[in-house]
Design a protein around this motif. Structure first.
Motif, PDB file in Angstrom:
ATOM      1  N   ALA A  54      -7.343   6.055   5.190  1.00  0.00           N
ATOM      2  CA  ALA A  54      -7.540   5.088   6.269  1.00  0.00           C
ATOM      3  C   ALA A  54      -8.625   4.085   5.896  1.00  0.00           C
ATOM      4  CB  ALA A  54      -7.903   5.816   7.566  1.00  0.00           C
ATOM      5  N   TYR A  55      -9.718   4.566   5.347  1.00  0.00           N
ATOM      6  CA  TYR A  55     -10.813   3.662   4.991  1.00  0.00           C
ATOM      7  C   TYR A  55     -10.393   2.686   3.884  1.00  0.00           C
ATOM      8  CZ  TYR A  55     -15.170   1.779   3.318  1.00  0.00           C
ATOM      9  OH  TYR A  55     -16.154   0.900   2.937  1.00  0.00           O
ATOM     10  N   ARG A  56      -9.639   3.171   2.907  1.00  0.00           N
ATOM     11  CA  ARG A  56      -9.210   2.321   1.792  1.00  0.00           C
ATOM     12  C   ARG A  56      -8.372   1.145   2.325  1.00  0.00           C
ATOM     13  NH1 ARG A  56      -7.112   6.320  -1.174  1.00  0.00           N
ATOM     14  NH2 ARG A  56      -9.101   6.749  -2.172  1.00  0.00           N
ATOM     15  N   PHE A  57      -7.462   1.440   3.243  1.00  0.00           N
ATOM     16  CA  PHE A  57      -6.647   0.377   3.833  1.00  0.00           C
ATOM     17  C   PHE A  57      -7.520  -0.577   4.645  1.00  0.00           C
ATOM     18  CE2 PHE A  57      -4.479  -1.238   7.610  1.00  0.00           C
ATOM     19  CZ  PHE A  57      -3.529  -2.043   7.008  1.00  0.00           C
ATOM     20  N   MET A  58      -8.393  -0.017   5.467  1.00  0.00           N
ATOM     21  CA  MET A  58      -9.251  -0.848   6.308  1.00  0.00           C
ATOM     22  C   MET A  58     -10.146  -1.755   5.470  1.00  0.00           C
ATOM     23  SD  MET A  58     -10.235   2.079   9.103  1.00  0.00           S
ATOM     24  CE  MET A  58     -11.792   1.298   9.503  1.00  0.00           C
TER      25      MET A  58
ATOM     26  N   PHE B 200       0.828  -1.203   0.000  1.00  0.00           N
ATOM     27  CA  PHE B 200       0.000   0.000   0.000  1.00  0.00           C
ATOM     28  C   PHE B 200       0.863   1.254   0.000  1.00  0.00           C
ATOM     29  CE2 PHE B 200      -2.432  -3.316   2.098  1.00  0.00           C
ATOM     30  CZ  PHE B 200      -3.669  -3.224   1.484  1.00  0.00           C
ATOM     31  N   ASP B 201       0.459   2.234  -0.782  1.00  0.00           N
ATOM     32  CA  ASP B 201       1.052   3.570  -0.740  1.00  0.00           C
ATOM     33  C   ASP B 201       0.714   4.162   0.626  1.00  0.00           C
ATOM     34  OD1 ASP B 201       0.988   6.510  -0.881  1.00  0.00           O
ATOM     35  OD2 ASP B 201       1.365   6.273  -3.018  1.00  0.00           O
ATOM     36  N   ASP B 202       1.719   4.642   1.368  1.00  0.00           N
ATOM     37  CA  ASP B 202       1.468   5.167   2.712  1.00  0.00           C
ATOM     38  C   ASP B 202       0.654   6.455   2.716  1.00  0.00           C
ATOM     39  OD1 ASP B 202       2.686   3.099   4.070  1.00  0.00           O
ATOM     40  OD2 ASP B 202       4.629   4.105   4.220  1.00  0.00           O
ATOM     41  N   GLY B 203       0.688   7.209   1.642  1.00  0.00           N
ATOM     42  CA  GLY B 203      -0.058   8.463   1.611  1.00  0.00           C
ATOM     43  C   GLY B 203      -1.519   8.296   1.260  1.00  0.00           C
ATOM     44  N   THR B 204      -1.820   7.358   0.369  1.00  0.00           N
ATOM     45  CA  THR B 204      -3.192   7.215  -0.138  1.00  0.00           C
ATOM     46  C   THR B 204      -3.822   5.872   0.191  1.00  0.00           C
ATOM     47  OG1 THR B 204      -2.482   6.264  -2.244  1.00  0.00           O
ATOM     48  CG2 THR B 204      -2.619   8.693  -2.122  1.00  0.00           C
ATOM     49  N   SER B 205      -3.020   4.907   0.571  1.00  0.00           N
ATOM     50  CA  SER B 205      -3.429   3.509   0.788  1.00  0.00           C
ATOM     51  C   SER B 205      -3.882   2.832  -0.501  1.00  0.00           C
ATOM     52  CB  SER B 205      -4.528   3.397   1.857  1.00  0.00           C
ATOM     53  OG  SER B 205      -4.020   3.772   3.102  1.00  0.00           O
TER      54      SER B 205
ATOM     55  N   ALA C 175      -9.284  -5.454  18.796  1.00  0.00           N
ATOM     56  CA  ALA C 175      -9.082  -6.902  18.690  1.00  0.00           C
ATOM     57  C   ALA C 175      -8.538  -7.328  17.326  1.00  0.00           C
ATOM     58  CB  ALA C 175     -10.410  -7.630  18.961  1.00  0.00           C
ATOM     59  N   TRP C 176      -8.316  -6.385  16.428  1.00  0.00           N
ATOM     60  CA  TRP C 176      -7.777  -6.736  15.107  1.00  0.00           C
ATOM     61  C   TRP C 176      -6.337  -7.216  15.243  1.00  0.00           C
ATOM     62  CZ3 TRP C 176      -9.462  -1.955  11.691  1.00  0.00           C
ATOM     63  CH2 TRP C 176     -10.864  -1.911  11.613  1.00  0.00           C
ATOM     64  N   PRO C 177      -5.822  -7.968  14.257  1.00  0.00           N
ATOM     65  CA  PRO C 177      -4.398  -8.332  14.284  1.00  0.00           C
ATOM     66  C   PRO C 177      -3.543  -7.075  14.464  1.00  0.00           C
ATOM     67  CG  PRO C 177      -5.528  -9.506  12.531  1.00  0.00           C
ATOM     68  CD  PRO C 177      -6.512  -8.514  13.083  1.00  0.00           C
ATOM     69  N   ALA C 178      -2.528  -7.185  15.293  1.00  0.00           N
ATOM     70  CA  ALA C 178      -1.770  -6.012  15.736  1.00  0.00           C
ATOM     71  C   ALA C 178      -1.253  -5.141  14.591  1.00  0.00           C
ATOM     72  CB  ALA C 178      -0.608  -6.461  16.620  1.00  0.00           C
ATOM     73  N   ASP C 179      -0.670  -5.746  13.562  1.00  0.00           N
ATOM     74  CA  ASP C 179      -0.092  -4.935  12.488  1.00  0.00           C
ATOM     75  C   ASP C 179      -1.160  -4.197  11.696  1.00  0.00           C
ATOM     76  OD1 ASP C 179       2.455  -5.670  13.243  1.00  0.00           O
ATOM     77  OD2 ASP C 179       2.679  -7.210  11.702  1.00  0.00           O
ATOM     78  N   ILE C 180      -2.298  -4.836  11.456  1.00  0.00           N
ATOM     79  CA  ILE C 180      -3.398  -4.173  10.747  1.00  0.00           C
ATOM     80  C   ILE C 180      -3.957  -3.049  11.615  1.00  0.00           C
ATOM     81  CG2 ILE C 180      -5.749  -4.478   9.872  1.00  0.00           C
ATOM     82  CD1 ILE C 180      -4.933  -7.289   8.978  1.00  0.00           C
TER      83      ILE C 180
END
Length: 200
Positions: A142-146, A46-51, A177-182
């Motif tokens: 944030a939403y795109r990544f989620m 993922f692009d860190d700026g836009t996801s 409760a999500w996986p830590a990295d996510i």
């Protein structure tokens, strides 16, 4: 991945586990080594700026892969065409604007004429909407990544609503409760949205 859309930094996940974060070349090397080392989980970058997802062509050697990631050499510009209206040296470019007659009448009565007035109005609108734009872009990233990584996890829909409602405490509680990295990556992205004051 095209050169003109290369992200400044990106993050790679193998399933729910973050495997690399940083400049594209470093992340690409980590991804290639993970895949060639037998990583079974799907790998997403993922692009860190836009996801937005970043596609990396892993074929060939590491050097060949990195060469494909390098920005393309810009082409030598063709000889300049005859100049049209505008002030190219100042970055002013003439383009067509379509307005109603009453708009043209109003513009013609303004000090400096239509061009000066339109430039002033655009700058005022940009300044006035800057906070809203930053908030919208941060929420969308944030939403795109989620949606890509947490869409099937418990609390995703409610966490998304909390993100757009600018409710950080609820957002953090719902993704706890999500996986830590996510979870951590989603929180980092959302922090940019929560840092912007919500427009009234």
């Amino acid at each position: 991945m095209t050169a003109n859309s290369e992200p400044s930094t990106c993050t790679a996940f193998a399933g729910p586990r973050r495997i690399a974060s940083g400049p594209l070349a470093e992340v690409a090397l980590a991804v290639k080594r993970a895949v060639e080392g037998g990583e079974a989980a799907p790998v997403l970058v993922f692009d860190d700026g836009t996801s937005r997802p970043v596609e990396i062509d892993l074929r060939g050697s590491e050097a060949e892969m990195l060469a494909r990631l390098a920005p393309a050499v810009p082409e030598v510009p063709a000889p300049a065409a005859p100049r049209g209206p505008g002030r190219p040296r100042l970055g002013v470019v003439a383009r067509e604007v379509t307005l109603l007659p009453r708009h043209w009448d109003w513009l013609s009565q303004q000090p400096g004429g239509a061009s000066v007035t339109l430039r002033r109005l655009v700058e005022e609108a940009r300044r006035g909407g800057e906070g809203r734009d930053r908030l919208r872009l941060a929420q969308e990233a944030a939403y795109r990544f989620m949606a890509a990584m947490a869409g099937d996890l418990p609390g995703f829909e409610e966490a998304s609503r909390a993100l757009f409602a600018h409710d950080r405490d609820r957002f953090d509680a719902l993704n706890g409760a999500w996986p830590a990295d996510i979870r951590d990556h989603a929180r980092r992205l959302a922090a940019a949205a929560f840092a912007v004051s919500r427009p009234a």
